[in-house]
Write a protein that holds these residues in place. Structure first.
Motif, PDB file in Angstrom:
ATOM      1  N   ILE A  48       0.845  -1.191   0.000  1.00 10.20           N
ATOM      2  CA  ILE A  48       0.000   0.000   0.000  1.00 10.20           C
ATOM      3  C   ILE A  48       0.883   1.245   0.000  1.00 10.20           C
ATOM      4  O   ILE A  48       1.809   1.352   0.797  1.00 10.20           O
ATOM      5  CB  ILE A  48      -0.918   0.036   1.237  1.00 10.20           C
ATOM      6  CG1 ILE A  48      -1.762  -1.237   1.326  1.00 10.20           C
ATOM      7  CG2 ILE A  48      -1.816   1.272   1.207  1.00 10.20           C
ATOM      8  CD1 ILE A  48      -2.543  -1.366   2.626  1.00 10.20           C
ATOM      9  N   GLY A  49       0.584   2.168  -0.886  1.00 13.65           N
ATOM     10  CA  GLY A  49       1.264   3.457  -0.907  1.00 13.65           C
ATOM     11  C   GLY A  49       0.285   4.549  -0.544  1.00 13.65           C
ATOM     12  O   GLY A  49      -0.800   4.636  -1.149  1.00 13.65           O
ATOM     13  N   VAL A  50       0.623   5.370   0.435  1.00 11.01           N
ATOM     14  CA  VAL A  50      -0.269   6.448   0.883  1.00 11.01           C
ATOM     15  C   VAL A  50       0.427   7.786   0.744  1.00 11.01           C
ATOM     16  O   VAL A  50       1.486   8.022   1.336  1.00 11.01           O
ATOM     17  CB  VAL A  50      -0.695   6.248   2.363  1.00 11.01           C
ATOM     18  CG1 VAL A  50      -1.553   7.426   2.824  1.00 11.01           C
ATOM     19  CG2 VAL A  50      -1.445   4.938   2.528  1.00 11.01           C
ATOM     20  N   ASP A  51      -0.165   8.649  -0.067  1.00 10.63           N
ATOM     21  CA  ASP A  51       0.244  10.048  -0.135  1.00 10.63           C
ATOM     22  C   ASP A  51      -0.636  10.773   0.869  1.00 10.63           C
ATOM     23  O   ASP A  51      -1.822  10.998   0.620  1.00 10.63           O
ATOM     24  CB  ASP A  51       0.054  10.587  -1.548  1.00 10.63           C
ATOM     25  CG  ASP A  51       0.410  12.059  -1.671  1.00 10.63           C
ATOM     26  OD1 ASP A  51       1.210  12.548  -0.841  1.00 10.63           O
ATOM     27  OD2 ASP A  51      -0.111  12.730  -2.585  1.00 10.63           O
ATOM     28  N   ASN A  52      -0.083  11.110   2.025  1.00 11.67           N
ATOM     29  CA  ASN A  52      -0.872  11.630   3.140  1.00 11.67           C
ATOM     30  C   ASN A  52      -1.502  12.983   2.819  1.00 11.67           C
ATOM     31  O   ASN A  52      -0.917  13.809   2.128  1.00 11.67           O
ATOM     32  CB  ASN A  52       0.022  11.770   4.379  1.00 11.67           C
ATOM     33  CG  ASN A  52      -0.747  12.224   5.592  1.00 11.67           C
ATOM     34  OD1 ASN A  52      -1.629  11.533   6.071  1.00 11.67           O
ATOM     35  ND2 ASN A  52      -0.430  13.413   6.100  1.00 11.67           N
ATOM     36  N   GLY A  53      -2.710  13.183   3.355  1.00  8.76           N
ATOM     37  CA  GLY A  53      -3.368  14.485   3.226  1.00  8.76           C
ATOM     38  C   GLY A  53      -4.732  14.384   2.568  1.00  8.76           C
ATOM     39  O   GLY A  53      -5.062  13.382   1.927  1.00  8.76           O
ATOM     40  N   VAL A  54      -5.530  15.445   2.714  1.00  9.85           N
ATOM     41  CA  VAL A  54      -6.878  15.444   2.146  1.00  9.85           C
ATOM     42  C   VAL A  54      -6.861  15.550   0.626  1.00  9.85           C
ATOM     43  O   VAL A  54      -7.877  15.302  -0.030  1.00  9.85           O
ATOM     44  CB  VAL A  54      -7.730  16.592   2.744  1.00  9.85           C
ATOM     45  CG1 VAL A  54      -7.982  16.357   4.221  1.00  9.85           C
ATOM     46  CG2 VAL A  54      -7.078  17.953   2.518  1.00  9.85           C
TER      47      VAL A  54
END
Length: 205
Positions: A48-54
């Motif tokens: 899983i890759g998560v680009d943090n933020g809204v």
């Protein structure tokens, strides 16, 4: 197994299965995970890759490079906690949790380290709030995770010498080149997941 070419879009992006570009048997199923189970993916490790933020995104890749999920981070708009009238975006906790449940039983998550800048207070608060919500979801789902700086995956996947807006443009170009049949909604999370996949399969340079 016949592979359909039709894409099924939703409000946050697109759910599709796309083999990593460069292979001869590139395919695009474009079918929602809820409607199909691919036997040969059940046993694969997922990243899983998560680009943090809204304004971020989430990608789930199989060990062999199949995109299981690629979406913008699900958010909802709420009245702010401030005294003055204002609205803010927050992570849609239940929706993000449901999306991350699509990862296989053997999965690992990389989250890009959030911005923390005293001169950009509101952006920092938003980033930290998003991170906390994401961490709680990962902990509830018992998904192991770690943080990485953007420079780590950029060094592996992007050309050297890029600065400022060039990094964003390059990330978009590389993401589309590696996944030519995918509608890329967030290149950072896609490349973070690909970096995680390469690292866990000993394919880094």
């Amino acid at each position: 197994m016949e592979r359909t070419k039709k894409n099924k879009e939703n409000t946050t992006g697109i759910h599709s299965f796309v083999k990593v570009g460069g292979d001869k048997d590139v395919f695009d199923l474009g079918i929602h995970m809820d409607t199909i189970i691919i036997d040969d993916l059940k046993q694969e490790k997922t990243m899983i890759g998560v680009d943090n933020g809204v304004t971020g995104g989430v990608t789930i890749l199989s060990e062999s490079g199949v995109v299981i999920l690629h979406i913008k981070t699900p958010v909802k708009n709420h009245l702010s906690y401030t005294k003055k009238k204002a609205f803010i975006n927050r992570i849609d906790f239940q929706q993000l949790k449901a999306e991350l449940e699509k990862a296989g039983p053997d999965t690992f998550c990389y989250i890009e380290r959030p911005l923390v800048n005293p001169t950009r207070f509101m952006a920092t608060v938003s980033a930290v709030r998003c991170l906390e919500a994401t961490e709680i979801i990962l902990e509830e789902l018992q998904i192991p995770y770690q943080f990485l700086d953007s420079k780590e995956w950029q060094k592996e996947l992007l050309p050297s010498g890029l600065k400022g807006d060039e990094l964003k443009r390059a990330a978009d170009a590389v993401a589309q080149r590696l996944f030519p049949k995918l509608k890329v909604v967030n290149s950072d999370c896609l490349l973070i997941a690909e970096y995680c996949r390469r690292k866990n399969t000993n394919r880094l340079k």
